[in-house]
Scaffold this motif. Structure first.
Motif, short mmCIF file in Angstrom:
data_model
loop_
_atom_site.label_atom_id
_atom_site.label_comp_id
_atom_site.label_asym_id
_atom_site.label_seq_id
_atom_site.Cartn_x
_atom_site.Cartn_y
_atom_site.Cartn_z
N GLY A 178 0.81 -1.22 0.00
CA GLY A 178 0.00 0.00 0.00
C GLY A 178 0.83 1.26 0.00
O GLY A 178 0.41 2.29 0.55
N LEU A 179 2.04 1.20 -0.59
CA LEU A 179 2.93 2.36 -0.62
C LEU A 179 2.84 3.04 -1.98
O LEU A 179 3.00 2.38 -3.02
CB LEU A 179 4.38 1.92 -0.35
CG LEU A 179 5.41 3.04 -0.26
CD1 LEU A 179 5.18 3.85 1.03
CD2 LEU A 179 6.83 2.47 -0.27
N PRO A 180 2.58 4.34 -2.01
CA PRO A 180 2.55 5.06 -3.29
C PRO A 180 3.91 4.98 -3.98
O PRO A 180 4.95 5.05 -3.30
CB PRO A 180 2.20 6.49 -2.89
CG PRO A 180 1.54 6.37 -1.55
CD PRO A 180 2.21 5.20 -0.88
N PRO A 181 3.94 4.87 -5.31
CA PRO A 181 5.23 4.71 -6.01
C PRO A 181 6.21 5.85 -5.76
O PRO A 181 7.42 5.63 -5.71
CB PRO A 181 4.81 4.64 -7.49
CG PRO A 181 3.41 4.13 -7.45
CD PRO A 181 2.80 4.71 -6.21
N HIS A 182 5.68 7.12 -5.57
CA HIS A 182 6.62 8.24 -5.39
C HIS A 182 7.30 8.20 -4.03
O HIS A 182 8.21 9.00 -3.78
CB HIS A 182 5.90 9.58 -5.61
CG HIS A 182 4.87 9.89 -4.56
ND1 HIS A 182 3.56 9.43 -4.63
CD2 HIS A 182 4.95 10.61 -3.41
CE1 HIS A 182 2.89 9.84 -3.57
NE2 HIS A 182 3.70 10.57 -2.81
N HIS A 183 6.89 7.28 -3.16
CA HIS A 183 7.57 7.11 -1.88
C HIS A 183 8.67 6.04 -1.96
O HIS A 183 9.22 5.66 -0.93
CB HIS A 183 6.56 6.72 -0.79
CG HIS A 183 5.93 7.92 -0.14
ND1 HIS A 183 6.38 8.45 1.05
CD2 HIS A 183 4.89 8.71 -0.53
CE1 HIS A 183 5.64 9.50 1.37
NE2 HIS A 183 4.72 9.67 0.42
N LEU A 184 8.97 5.59 -3.16
CA LEU A 184 10.03 4.60 -3.36
C LEU A 184 11.06 5.16 -4.33
O LEU A 184 10.71 5.69 -5.40
CB LEU A 184 9.47 3.29 -3.93
CG LEU A 184 10.51 2.24 -4.35
CD1 LEU A 184 11.30 1.74 -3.14
CD2 LEU A 184 9.82 1.06 -5.05
N GLN A 185 12.33 5.06 -3.95
CA GLN A 185 13.44 5.43 -4.84
C GLN A 185 14.35 4.22 -5.01
O GLN A 185 14.68 3.55 -4.02
CB GLN A 185 14.23 6.60 -4.25
CG GLN A 185 15.49 6.96 -5.06
CD GLN A 185 16.16 8.21 -4.55
OE1 GLN A 185 15.71 9.33 -4.84
NE2 GLN A 185 17.23 8.05 -3.77
N LEU A 186 14.72 3.90 -6.25
CA LEU A 186 15.63 2.80 -6.55
C LEU A 186 16.98 3.39 -6.96
O LEU A 186 17.04 4.25 -7.86
CB LEU A 186 15.08 1.91 -7.66
CG LEU A 186 13.76 1.21 -7.35
CD1 LEU A 186 13.29 0.40 -8.56
CD2 LEU A 186 13.90 0.29 -6.13
N GLU A 187 18.06 2.94 -6.31
CA GLU A 187 19.40 3.44 -6.59
C GLU A 187 20.19 2.41 -7.39
O GLU A 187 20.22 1.23 -7.04
CB GLU A 187 20.16 3.72 -5.27
CG GLU A 187 19.54 4.80 -4.41
CD GLU A 187 20.39 5.08 -3.19
OE1 GLU A 187 21.59 4.69 -3.20
OE2 GLU A 187 19.88 5.68 -2.22
N LEU A 188 20.83 2.87 -8.47
CA LEU A 188 21.74 2.05 -9.26
C LEU A 188 23.08 2.76 -9.34
O LEU A 188 23.13 4.00 -9.36
CB LEU A 188 21.22 1.81 -10.69
CG LEU A 188 20.01 0.89 -10.84
CD1 LEU A 188 18.73 1.68 -10.70
CD2 LEU A 188 20.05 0.20 -12.21
N THR A 189 24.17 2.01 -9.40
CA THR A 189 25.48 2.64 -9.52
C THR A 189 25.62 3.26 -10.90
O THR A 189 24.93 2.88 -11.86
CB THR A 189 26.61 1.62 -9.31
OG1 THR A 189 26.51 0.60 -10.32
CG2 THR A 189 26.52 0.97 -7.93
#
Length: 723
Positions: free
Chosen positions: A582-593
């Protein structure tokens, strides 16, 4: 008185008076009692009585016959012998009993005529008995003589046949046979043995068996020979070499047997000798082929391990004995094999083997091909590690010169793993294992070099392997957990996000940071399920913070490994987890090198675009440490640049800053803002750094100055009380 008449004997009971018959029966019983036991007669007691009664009736009939004849007495004597009444007392008891009791039993008183007739019959009986006994004795003697002659003839015939068979076997046998006395003097040899050794029988008779000793005979051969001639054993078998008359040697299978005399004492020795030279040469050839590499001719793995085993066996109980190994693998051989063909590759291996053998071989050294492009060098009796290092240096130098094969000039190098140690307290398997491990260290360190075995490095590698092996079960046992480090807006020190950092609470090694296991997870492929687990945990916490803090809730930032970014299920996994939590997508950040996202192919890039379109933030981690294509950067679905902490070091001091680092950070910030991206500075540790970064234009900071990574409860406390 005696009368000579015909030999007919009246024997009918009907001619006798019943009284005489009764008297005859009584006498017969007395007679039977007297003679039973004096001779062995094949009759029962009743049969003896019946037989003697019939003889008594004949005797009584003769006694009363007119004219009187003695022939019946003669015949009765013969019939006694025929019935086997031949004991030493039988005749005497019979004659005496006739004289004493017969007339009385018949009821005849004193009667000179009857007494005279009875005496005549007694004499005739004795004469008939004696004659029959003599004839029987002569017949038995003749039978015995004939049997003896037959037995002798048969024995002589059997002996002649046996001698003929032995002579035929001795002469015609395909294997060599020799006979010697107990002193070892050779008495006779057959033709096969003469042909085998190239000596005539006369020449062989000049030798003693000990003259045939070979200098390389096993000591066991002659030890058993001494036991045999001493009579301690009757035969033995052994494999033995003999010298031929022409100087060549012949391999034989020898069976030596002892012949004893009638008293059991050793008398002769018989040798049966089979020529097994061809078989021995074949066995040697097969053994050579089994223990040598058919391509290079070098010893193979089997011979090397056999030699290594002998080295350890010889060192048992000898303190200080050492040995060393160089485990060698050609660099880039597969490229040559695949591009130029296996024939060129084989010729290259032959030349490498020749160079190794030329540069290394000698006493106490062995070069072997272990298979493929791997070779191993064994150095026995080394004095120090430097001895083995010198060998490795010679090998590398020997391989520097180009190898010309089939119009190609090939340059080949090698990686070498070196192990040198005392043999006491270790095993051949330990030595091989450590040499193999060290070889791969040399390859990992850059190839065309040698690496020396290091117990500490090996311990780290073992621990690394242990972690790799236990990681799948650790995920199932919930040994992993997530810490969170705040991302702080520099303008107002407000927490805008948290980075999820996975940890491993290992039951043996304790708390492990990501640098101890993330690389292993990527190598084993476990990074995908582990990353999915971290993502779910972070999203669950993100939802909890959203419910508790509302608009002040931070977003969660989760690192995405290269393999995860290429997982075809990435987008579906992220969407499903967001929906489940139930987490809105804008509350998730994915980090890549930086290197991962700049090298991303079309398909993973499409996945990132799909995630960005979904509302998920994409950040480039450790920006500035790679070789970014800045023109390409503006086409990527990126929202945030996280500047690597290495650029922060020059901004740490309170009194002055490094101008170069400051200029680099300023340039990166301007570039990011020009592309419409946010900027996060990593590794912020001092107030001076925070102020300078804010002045340069960084949007967000992350580091120990603000907070160390902690549990979700620590983040709760910071969100409630502020920094």
């Amino acid at each position: 008185m005696t009368e000579r008449v015909d030999q007919r004997v009246p024997s009918s009971r009907s001619e006798l008076d019943p009284a005489l018959v009764a008297g005859a029966e009584a006498f017969a019983r007395t007679w039977a009692t007297a003679v039973i036991g004096s001779s062995y007669v094949p009759m029962t007691r009743a049969e003896v009585a019946e037989h003697l009664q019939s003889l008594t009736e004949v005797l009584v009939s003769a006694l009363f016959a007119n004219p009187f004849r003695t022939a019946p007495g003669y015949e009765i004597g013969s019939r006694l012998v025929e019935a086997h009444f031949t004991g030493t007392d039988t005749l005497g008891r019979t004659v005496q009993l006739l004289g004493d009791d017969l007339l009385t039993e018949l009821g005849i008183g004193v009667d000179n005529r009857m007494s005279s007739r009875l005496a005549a019959l007694q004499g005739a009986l004795a004469a008939g008995y004696a004659r029959a006994l003599r004839e029987r004795t002569l017949a038995e003697q003749e039978a015995i003589r004939a049997a003896v002659l037959d037995a002798r003839d048969q024995a002589e015939a059997a002996l002649r046949a046996s001698e003929a068979r032995f002579r035929a076997m001795f002469t015609e046998a395909a294997i060599g046979i020799g006979i010697a006395d107990i002193e070892g003097r050779i008495l006779d040899v057959n033709q096969a043995l003469q042909d085998m050794l190239g000596f005539s029988v006369e020449e062989m008779r000049q030798y003693n068996i000990r003259d045939l000793m070979h200098p390389e005979d096993s000591g066991n051969v002659w030890r058993l020979y001494d036991q045999l001639i001493a009579g301690d054993c009757d035969h033995y078998r052994a494999e033995k070499r003999f010298h031929r008359a022409d100087g060549e040697q012949v391999w034989t299978h020898l069976t030596l047997s002892l012949v004893r005399d009638d008293h059991g004492e050793p008398q002769y020795q018989v040798a049966m000798i089979e020529d097994v030279t061809d078989r021995h040469l074949l066995q040697n050839r097969l053994r050579y082929q089994a223990l040598h590499d058919p391509l290079t001719g070098l010893p193979n793995r089997a011979l090397f391990l056999e030699r290594l085993g002998r080295v350890f066996a010889a060192a048992a109980g000898v303190p200080g004995r050492r040995a060393g190994l160089c485990y060698l693998d050609l660099d880039g051989f597969k490229v040559i094999n695949d591009s130029l063909g296996h024939d060129i590759g084989d010729q290259l291996l032959v030349e490498v083997g020749r160079r190794l053998d030329h540069s290394v071989s000698g006493d106490g050294k062995l070069v072997a091909r272990m298979g493929g492009d791997e070779f191993v060098i064994l150095v026995e009796g080394s004095e120090s590690t430097q001895d083995i290092v010198n060998v490795a240096d010679r090998v590398l130098h020997e391989l520097e010169a180009p190898i010309k094969i089939g119009g190609h000039e090939l340059t080949v190098s090698a990686s070498i793993g070196i192990v040198e140690r005392p043999l006491e307290g270790t095993t051949a398997a330990d030595l091989m294992r450590d040499a193999d491990i060290t070889l791969y260290w040399a390859k990992a360190d850059g190839k065309s070099r040698w690496a020396l075995y290091n117990p500490e490095r090996n311990a780290r590698e073992v621990a690394r392997f242990t972690l790799s092996a236990t990681m799948p079960a650790a995920l199932e046992r919930d040994e992993f957990y997530v810490d969170y480090q705040p991302l702080v807006r520099l303008a107002d020190s407000r927490i805008t996000g948290v980075e999820a950092l996975v940890r491993w609470q290992h039951p043996e090694f304790g708390r492990l940071a990501p640098d101890r296991f993330i690389e292993l997870a990527e190598e084993t492929g476990l990074i995908v399920p582990l990353g999915r687990w971290v993502l779910r945990k972070a999203c669950q916490e993100g939802r909890r913070w959203l419910e508790e803090f509302g608009d002040s809730a931070p977003f969660v930032s989760v690192n995405l490994a290269v393999r995860q970014s290429r997982d075809p299920e990435l987008v579906r996994d992220v969407k499903r987890i967001l929906d489940e939590c139930g987490l809105p997508p804008h509350h998730l950040q994915l980090e890549l090198t930086e290197s991962a996202i700049m090298g991303t192919a079309d398909e993973p890039l499409e996945a990132l675009r799909a995630l960005s379109d979904m509302g998920v933030r994409i950040a480039i981690d450790d920006f500035g440490t790679g070789y970014s294509n800045l023109a390409y950067l503006k086409h990527l679905p990126v929202h945030e640049l996280k500047i690597a902490g290495s650029f922060m070091e020059g901004l740490r001091a309170a009194d002055e800053e490094d101008a170069v680092d400051a200029q680099i950070v300023s340039t990166l910030v301007q570039l990011a803002h020009a592309l419409g991206l946010g900027v996060t500075a990593e590794g912020v540790e001092t107030p001076s750094q925070a102020k300078r970064l804010h002045r340069i234009g960084c949007d967000t900071g992350q580091g120990w100055f603000f907070a160390r990574p902690g549990r979700p409860e620590d983040v709760d406390h910071l969100l409630r009380g502020g920094l």
